[in-house]
Design a protein around this motif. Structure first.
Motif, mmCIF file in Angstrom:
data_model
loop_
_atom_site.group_PDB
_atom_site.id
_atom_site.type_symbol
_atom_site.label_atom_id
_atom_site.label_comp_id
_atom_site.label_asym_id
_atom_site.label_seq_id
_atom_site.Cartn_x
_atom_site.Cartn_y
_atom_site.Cartn_z
ATOM 1 N N ARG A 247 34.006 -4.707 7.001
ATOM 2 C CA ARG A 247 32.696 -5.323 7.274
ATOM 3 C C ARG A 247 31.640 -4.263 7.590
ATOM 4 N NH1 ARG A 247 36.015 -9.293 9.860
ATOM 5 N NH2 ARG A 247 35.813 -8.195 11.848
ATOM 6 N N TYR A 248 31.996 -3.248 8.384
ATOM 7 C CA TYR A 248 31.060 -2.174 8.691
ATOM 8 C C TYR A 248 30.655 -1.422 7.427
ATOM 9 C CZ TYR A 248 32.011 -2.771 13.697
ATOM 10 O OH TYR A 248 32.115 -3.270 14.961
ATOM 11 N N ALA A 249 31.631 -1.185 6.560
ATOM 12 C CA ALA A 249 31.328 -0.481 5.311
ATOM 13 C C ALA A 249 30.373 -1.287 4.440
ATOM 14 C CB ALA A 249 32.621 -0.187 4.556
ATOM 15 N N LEU A 250 30.595 -2.613 4.370
ATOM 16 C CA LEU A 250 29.692 -3.457 3.587
ATOM 17 C C LEU A 250 28.276 -3.440 4.157
ATOM 18 C CD1 LEU A 250 31.865 -6.598 2.736
ATOM 19 C CD2 LEU A 250 31.199 -4.715 1.241
ATOM 20 N N ALA A 251 28.162 -3.414 5.492
ATOM 21 C CA ALA A 251 26.833 -3.341 6.108
ATOM 22 C C ALA A 251 26.142 -2.030 5.744
ATOM 23 C CB ALA A 251 26.954 -3.480 7.620
ATOM 24 N N CYS A 252 26.888 -0.924 5.762
ATOM 25 C CA CYS A 252 26.299 0.373 5.384
ATOM 26 C C CYS A 252 25.877 0.379 3.920
ATOM 27 C CB CYS A 252 27.302 1.494 5.652
ATOM 28 S SG CYS A 252 27.659 1.788 7.393
ATOM 29 N N VAL A 253 26.702 -0.227 3.065
ATOM 30 C CA VAL A 253 26.357 -0.307 1.645
ATOM 31 C C VAL A 253 25.090 -1.131 1.445
ATOM 32 C CG1 VAL A 253 27.102 -1.241 -0.577
ATOM 33 C CG2 VAL A 253 28.704 0.043 0.829
ATOM 34 N N ALA A 254 24.972 -2.241 2.163
ATOM 35 C CA ALA A 254 23.778 -3.083 2.032
ATOM 36 C C ALA A 254 22.525 -2.326 2.464
ATOM 37 C CB ALA A 254 23.943 -4.351 2.872
ATOM 38 N N VAL A 255 22.618 -1.602 3.574
ATOM 39 C CA VAL A 255 21.467 -0.828 4.042
ATOM 40 C C VAL A 255 21.091 0.241 3.021
ATOM 41 C CG1 VAL A 255 20.671 0.788 5.808
ATOM 42 C CG2 VAL A 255 21.902 -1.274 6.480
ATOM 43 N N THR A 256 22.096 0.922 2.475
ATOM 44 C CA THR A 256 21.829 1.973 1.486
ATOM 45 C C THR A 256 21.192 1.411 0.223
ATOM 46 O OG1 THR A 256 23.729 3.243 2.315
ATOM 47 C CG2 THR A 256 22.875 3.834 0.149
ATOM 48 N N VAL A 257 21.691 0.270 -0.245
ATOM 49 C CA VAL A 257 21.152 -0.331 -1.469
ATOM 50 C C VAL A 257 19.717 -0.801 -1.252
ATOM 51 C CG1 VAL A 257 21.392 -2.254 -3.068
ATOM 52 C CG2 VAL A 257 23.403 -0.958 -2.375
ATOM 53 N N VAL A 258 19.451 -1.429 -0.103
ATOM 54 C CA VAL A 258 18.087 -1.893 0.174
ATOM 55 C C VAL A 258 17.126 -0.710 0.263
ATOM 56 C CG1 VAL A 258 16.621 -3.019 1.882
ATOM 57 C CG2 VAL A 258 18.811 -4.031 1.274
ATOM 58 N N ALA A 259 17.532 0.339 0.999
ATOM 59 C CA ALA A 259 16.670 1.528 1.118
ATOM 60 C C ALA A 259 16.460 2.176 -0.244
ATOM 61 C CB ALA A 259 17.283 2.524 2.097
ATOM 62 N N GLY A 260 17.540 2.273 -1.041
ATOM 63 C CA GLY A 260 17.399 2.849 -2.378
ATOM 64 C C GLY A 260 16.504 2.021 -3.282
ATOM 65 N N SER A 261 16.545 0.691 -3.114
ATOM 66 C CA SER A 261 15.675 -0.164 -3.931
ATOM 67 C C SER A 261 14.209 0.067 -3.610
ATOM 68 C CB SER A 261 16.050 -1.632 -3.708
ATOM 69 O OG SER A 261 17.385 -1.878 -4.072
ATOM 70 N N PHE A 262 13.882 0.122 -2.317
ATOM 71 C CA PHE A 262 12.495 0.399 -1.939
ATOM 72 C C PHE A 262 12.067 1.777 -2.422
ATOM 73 C CE2 PHE A 262 13.135 -3.033 1.210
ATOM 74 C CZ PHE A 262 11.961 -3.741 1.000
ATOM 75 N N TRP A 263 12.955 2.749 -2.291
ATOM 76 C CA TRP A 263 12.645 4.108 -2.737
ATOM 77 C C TRP A 263 12.413 4.130 -4.248
ATOM 78 C CZ3 TRP A 263 16.170 8.861 -1.239
ATOM 79 C CH2 TRP A 263 15.544 10.041 -1.643
ATOM 80 N N THR A 264 13.241 3.407 -4.991
ATOM 81 C CA THR A 264 13.084 3.371 -6.443
ATOM 82 C C THR A 264 11.753 2.753 -6.844
ATOM 83 O OG1 THR A 264 15.496 3.195 -6.716
ATOM 84 C CG2 THR A 264 14.106 2.510 -8.574
ATOM 85 N N VAL A 265 11.417 1.627 -6.220
ATOM 86 C CA VAL A 265 10.130 0.979 -6.521
ATOM 87 C C VAL A 265 8.977 1.912 -6.192
ATOM 88 C CG1 VAL A 265 8.606 -0.925 -5.880
ATOM 89 C CG2 VAL A 265 11.043 -1.337 -6.238
ATOM 90 N N ASN A 266 9.062 2.612 -5.057
ATOM 91 C CA ASN A 266 8.001 3.537 -4.670
ATOM 92 C C ASN A 266 7.884 4.688 -5.670
ATOM 93 O OD1 ASN A 266 6.082 4.620 -2.494
ATOM 94 N ND2 ASN A 266 7.524 6.302 -2.710
ATOM 95 N N SER A 267 9.023 5.184 -6.165
ATOM 96 C CA SER A 267 8.990 6.280 -7.135
ATOM 97 C C SER A 267 8.321 5.846 -8.438
ATOM 98 C CB SER A 267 10.413 6.780 -7.407
ATOM 99 O OG SER A 267 11.012 7.291 -6.234
ATOM 100 N N PHE A 268 8.676 4.655 -8.908
ATOM 101 C CA PHE A 268 8.056 4.173 -10.146
ATOM 102 C C PHE A 268 6.564 3.890 -9.934
ATOM 103 C CE2 PHE A 268 12.407 3.365 -11.580
ATOM 104 C CZ PHE A 268 12.308 3.759 -12.898
ATOM 105 N N ALA A 269 6.198 3.383 -8.749
ATOM 106 C CA ALA A 269 4.778 3.141 -8.475
ATOM 107 C C ALA A 269 3.996 4.449 -8.444
ATOM 108 C CB ALA A 269 4.627 2.401 -7.143
ATOM 109 N N ALA A 270 4.578 5.480 -7.828
ATOM 110 C CA ALA A 270 3.904 6.786 -7.785
ATOM 111 C C ALA A 270 3.751 7.366 -9.190
ATOM 112 C CB ALA A 270 4.685 7.746 -6.894
#
Length: 214
Positions: free
Chosen positions: A96-119
């Motif tokens: 369960r802890y690992a899944l929570a870390c994966v979810a946080v990483t995926v969400v952060a990576g998604s925002f980062w990806t959107v920001n990179s494409f916007a830039a």
């Protein structure tokens, strides 16, 4: 799957720790590598856990004791220890802890990806605007006071003094880049990155502008 996830996640970590890599990579390579690596690692370990439990349970089911155990002897185990450990509360909690870390990483990576494409999109729009300045309407600027440090290519003309006209100076060769917060951002028609300057003029009664179609 675990190996692919580990390689991708390592590439993402390198992109974070080594700025030169992030500057020269393709758009959003680092955040995509982080997100894909985390998902692949989680899925790979889930597959390993599932296969391990099924294999151990199947081995336990197929196990057959060929000889009757002597009285008082304990029958030999034919499997189940691995499955019991993989289904233990401790392993489930780690999962369960690992899944929570994966979810946080995926969400952060998604925002980062959107920001990179916007830039990247913003930089592309800026380059298009810079290349199309000569096709925009010319801004003829009239001011009451003389402007200093004019950009190259801007022509200043001192107008005859007229009592009814307070605007004494006229400037040609300008293009409107943007208007924001009551200010005009004017650039020369032949704008050169790194050398051409931008005039920031208050858009109030101290100036007057005319637009000349090209």
């Amino acid at each position: 799957m675990v190996l692919a996830g580990l390689l991708a996640f390592t590439r993402g970590v390198i992109g974070i720790l080594v700025p030169r890599v992030a500057r020269t990579e393709a758009i959003a390579t680092t955040p995509v590598a982080l997100g894909f690596g985390a998902i692949a690692l989680a899925y790979g370990f889930w597959l390993l856990r599932t296969v391990g439990i099924r294999w151990d349970r199947s081995r336990q089911t197929r196990g057959v004791v060929t000889e009757d155990p002597a009285e008082g002897d304990t029958p030999p185990r034919t499997g189940g220890d691995l499955a019991d450990w993989l289904e233990s509360p401790a392993v489930r909690q780690i999962h369960r802890y690992a899944l929570a870390c994966v979810a946080v990483t995926v969400v952060a990576g998604s925002f980062w990806t959107v920001n990179s494409f916007a830039a990247a999109y913003g930089r592309g729009r800026a380059l298009d605007d810079a290349e199309s300045l000569t096709f925009r309407p010319e801004v003829v600027l009239y001011t009451k006071e003389s402007l200093r440090d004019l950009p190259d290519g801007v022509e200043q003309t001192t107008l005859p003094k007229v009592p009814t006209d307070l605007f004494r100076y006229r400037y040609r060769g300008l293009r409107l880049l943007v208007e924001s917060n009551g200010r005009l951002f004017l650039v020369p028609a032949h704008w050169v990155a790194g050398t051409s300057r931008t005039l920031v003029i208050p858009y109030d009664n101290s100036v007057r502008i005319d637009l000349v179609a090209r």
